[in-house]
Design a protein around this motif. Structure first.
Motif, mmCIF file in Angstrom:
data_model
loop_
_atom_site.group_PDB
_atom_site.id
_atom_site.type_symbol
_atom_site.label_atom_id
_atom_site.label_comp_id
_atom_site.label_asym_id
_atom_site.label_seq_id
_atom_site.Cartn_x
_atom_site.Cartn_y
_atom_site.Cartn_z
ATOM 1 N N ALA A 185 7.885 13.768 54.811
ATOM 2 C CA ALA A 185 7.392 14.647 53.633
ATOM 3 C C ALA A 185 7.397 13.716 52.448
ATOM 4 O O ALA A 185 6.442 13.716 51.460
ATOM 5 C CB ALA A 185 8.253 16.074 53.487
ATOM 6 N N SER B 135 4.516 12.095 49.637
ATOM 7 C CA SER B 135 4.452 12.379 48.053
ATOM 8 C C SER B 135 4.788 11.199 47.501
ATOM 9 O O SER B 135 4.488 10.879 46.523
ATOM 10 C CB SER B 135 5.365 13.547 47.637
ATOM 11 O OG SER B 135 6.809 13.065 48.265
ATOM 12 N N PHE C 169 6.677 20.367 45.389
ATOM 13 C CA PHE C 169 5.798 19.967 46.532
ATOM 14 C C PHE C 169 6.641 19.439 47.796
ATOM 15 O O PHE C 169 6.590 20.012 48.658
ATOM 16 C CB PHE C 169 4.866 18.814 46.237
ATOM 17 C CG PHE C 169 4.124 18.015 47.522
ATOM 18 C CD1 PHE C 169 2.913 18.794 47.911
ATOM 19 C CD2 PHE C 169 4.668 16.946 48.122
ATOM 20 C CE1 PHE C 169 2.230 18.317 48.869
ATOM 21 C CE2 PHE C 169 3.930 16.678 48.963
ATOM 22 C CZ PHE C 169 2.649 17.041 49.587
ATOM 23 N N VAL D 16 7.126 21.657 51.447
ATOM 24 C CA VAL D 16 6.825 21.003 52.632
ATOM 25 C C VAL D 16 7.949 21.004 53.459
ATOM 26 O O VAL D 16 7.925 21.073 54.620
ATOM 27 C CB VAL D 16 6.181 19.465 52.114
ATOM 28 C CG1 VAL D 16 6.115 18.803 53.424
ATOM 29 C CG2 VAL D 16 4.890 19.864 51.667
#
Lengths: 337, 338
Positions: free
Chosen positions: A144, A148, A129, A133
């Protein structure tokens, strides 16, 4: 501009004269560590006892693992704020998977495999992820991974309802915490092995070298034809996978899945890497800087604990050390270049 | 990067589309959220709830607008949460001490407490700014260090115990009071944001910060004193965080080292980033950050009213944040592609 002048000046003074200075700079942290240990030992002999030294080595091995994970992404001018929450999430996921598998009557090795598989998958998913990103959508790494960070905290506390997850098989703790290789405790052995492999990867492989190029000059890396996006994604996956490994070992130590295990680890790992001499500007650092920084922080907090320095004062000292460490690094950079 | 400079020029009616582009989807989302929640739960538009939202949004908006200024100049301020805590503790402690020394002299007690609280903020801001601007250390690491140190000092002063002993005039007469039907914190926030908007748009300081964040080298070439302005951004950020700490102290009635913290720091960055402040620097407007703070507060409130598990709530915040920045980047790429 001043960097250029300095570099010209440095060339003029000649390489031989610079060598002692360079040696001295790289020796500052080890010297500081020896002074610290001796200083603490003069207050409390217990600091030098073999039990305490082993304790320091074990504590260092966890932090060193996380600092290495952080270093890998910092090399590319990145950052992983989500590391701590990833650790919590992996810890909870691993414990739940093992408790679930054990409850349904699988044999012990299958239970362990289930735990490891779920733990590493969660770590890799988080890294994927972050990497996607950051590399594909060009989102700033800070933002980013802050995103998360929140997601991982949410997942960890939701899965565990905010309570420690019990039911971790004793075999798991016996292997990953109690186990030993040639008499070396598991945590230390794993960290040393990972450190050696990671060092070889960073120093000897195309992938490793390209991290330094991307960190030093991203545009040049792209122009030179490096698959920057793919490398960045791999980097973040590697970082989170290392964090997952550390999380699994810490879970073995506590014997339960802890939704707060990661706590302040993101920032501690960054502090460790930076104090060791990893540059947040990218392209400088490695396994050595990560381990050195982690060792320094652990020795400092261990010594302050043993000499009964107030926990709040320790926070102030740690904060000051982080700033001083970066200042010294800045000075070193100016002298060298 | 040039958005900041464009904003200073007089707009014509044809620029309406670009105005919509600048403000983005945030106000629309906000209206949607408010309308949806009002339809679902009448409790949402009750006076108590609205005042509660406004009070919390004000505190976040003040911190976030300072954070926004630092980010526009190309930095990050991780220490704001710790400054909120330190200012709270120092304000309460100073008031209690002054009250013991000069009992009854309320004006002096309040003035000394507020001055001490704001002073702490300025001090931390100066340390941050000095290290970043003069010593050229990464702002992230410096504020990481001052965050730990500041939080530690706050806890040392109090040993983690709340500090009482503030005059009633400060707590009941200011912190919990209302003027024109709104809590005092809202008035203070509006004033602070208006000042910040003015500074960003109409003062050299504000314009230079856009220039520094947009292109440091160009700013140097144009003769902008980089160091002084960067120190300025960190001082303003810490000062606003200290102001929030004082407001929170007045409202709760005690100084606590647990105020602010990591949560406030992360939320202020989230509010700034969702409010269109680019982490690349050079872009971002305080008034939209304030709307963003209001949006985040209402979102949290709505999730609570809908009985969404509070443990799930960070996931929403994280996804919205990443989505906002990713959309921003995508639209930037499309624009540059055209």
């Amino acid at each position: 501009m001043s960097d250029l002048e300095l570099s010209v000046a440095a060339q003029e003074t000649g390489r031989e004269k610079l060598l002692p200075a360079r040696w001295l700079w790289s020796a500052i942290l080890p010297i500081a560590m020896v002074v610290l240990v001796l200083g603490f030992a003069s207050f409390d002999r217990g600091v030098l006892s073999s039990a305490n030294l082993l304790n320091v080595a074990q504590q260092t091995s966890y932090l060193a693992l996380f600092a290495m994970a952080q270093t890998v992404v910092i090399l590319t001018r990145g950052l992983d704020l989500a590391l701590g929450p990833t650790v919590s999430m992996v810890s909870v996921g691993t414990a739940l998977a093992m408790a679930g598998a054990a409850a349904t009557g699988h044999d012990p090795s299958a239970v362990l495999l289930a735990g490891l598989a779920v733990g590493f998958s969660l770590g890799v998913a988080c890294g994927l992820f972050n990497g996607v990103v950051i590399a594909m959508f060009k989102v700033n790494p800070f933002v980013a991974t802050l995103g998360s960070y929140n997601v991982a905290i949410g997942v960890a506390t939701t899965l565990s309802s905010g309570r420690p997850v019990q039911g971790v098989p004793t075999l798991f703790s016996q292997i990953f915490y109690g186990g030993s290789v040639f008499g070396i405790p598991a945590a230390i052995a794993v960290t040393v092995a990972v450190g050696i492999v990671l060092h070889l990867v960073l120093a000897r492989t195309v992938f490793g070298r390209s991290l330094y190029i991307i960190g030093t000059n991203p545009r040049a890396a792209a122009v030179a034809g490096l698959p920057v996006k793919r490398i960045l994604i791999t980097t973040y996956v590697l970082c989170s996978a290392l964090a997952a490994l550390g999380a699994i070992m810490m879970t073995a130590r506590t014997g339960s899945g802890e939704p707060n295990l990661g706590g302040a680890l993101s920032l501690q790992a960054i502090a460790g890497a930076v104090i060791g001499g990893t540059s947040l500007a990218g392209g400088r650092g490695g396994v050595g800087t990560a381990v050195l920084g982690a060792l320094f922080i652990t020795i400092l907090s261990n010594g302050m604990n043993l000499t009964r320095v107030d926990g709040y004062v320790q926070m102030v000292v740690l904060g000051a050390i982080v700033i001083i460490g970066v200042l010294l690094d800045r000075l070193r950079l100016e002298r060298r270049l | 990067m040039s958005t900041g400079l464009i904003a200073a020029e007089p707009r014509s009616a044809t620029d309406l589309r670009s105005i919509a582009g600048e403000i983005g989807f945030l106000p629309a989302l906000l209206v949607l959220l408010v309308a949806g929640m009002s339809a679902v739960d009448p409790q949402f538009y009750g006076t108590v709830n609205i005042l509660n939202i406004l009070r919390n949004a004000s505190l976040l908006a003040i911190v976030a607008s300072g954070q926004a200024l630092v980010i526009v100049a190309g930095g990050f301020d991780l220490s704001v949460g710790a400054v909120v805590a330190l200012a709270s503790v120092v304000t309460a402690k100073t008031m209690a001490t002054t009250a013991a020394a000069f009992p009854g002299n309320t004006a002096l007690i309040i003035a000394s407490g507020v001055a001490a609280g704001l002073g702490c903020g300025i001090l931390v801001g100066l340390v941050n700014g000095f290290c970043v601007a003069k010593l050229k250390v990464s702002g992230f690491v410096v504020t990481l260090g001052t965050m730990s140190a500041t939080a530690g000092v706050g806890l040392m002063i109090t040993s983690g115990i709340p500090v009482y002993g503030m005059p009633d005039n400060f707590v009941k007469g200011f912190g919990r009071a209302q003027a024109f039907g709104l809590p005092t914190a809202v008035h203070v926030a509006i004033a602070a944001i208006l000042v910040m908007v003015f500074a960003q748009r109409r003062t050299l300081f504000g314009r230079y910060i856009y220039a520094i964040g947009g292109n440091v080298d160009a700013a140097v070439m144009s003769g902008v004193s980089i160091q002084r302005h960067i120190v300025g951004t960190y001082v303003v950020s810490s000062l606003l965080a200290a102001l929030t700490g004082i407001l929170l102290t007045a409202q709760v009635g005690s100084g606590q080292a647990s105020f602010g913290g990591d949560r406030m720091m992360l939320q202020s960055i989230a509010a700034a980033v969702i409010g269109g402040v680019s982490p690349r620097g050079g872009v971002g407007r305080v008034e939209i950050v304030a709307i963003s703070a209001l949006f985040l507060t209402i979102l949290g409130n709505a999730l609570n009213l809908l009985h969404v598990d509070s443990r799930l709530q960070p996931i929403f915040l994280g996804v919205i944040m990443v989505a906002a920045v990713a959309l921003d980047e995508l639209s930037r790429r499309r624009k540059s592609g055209v």
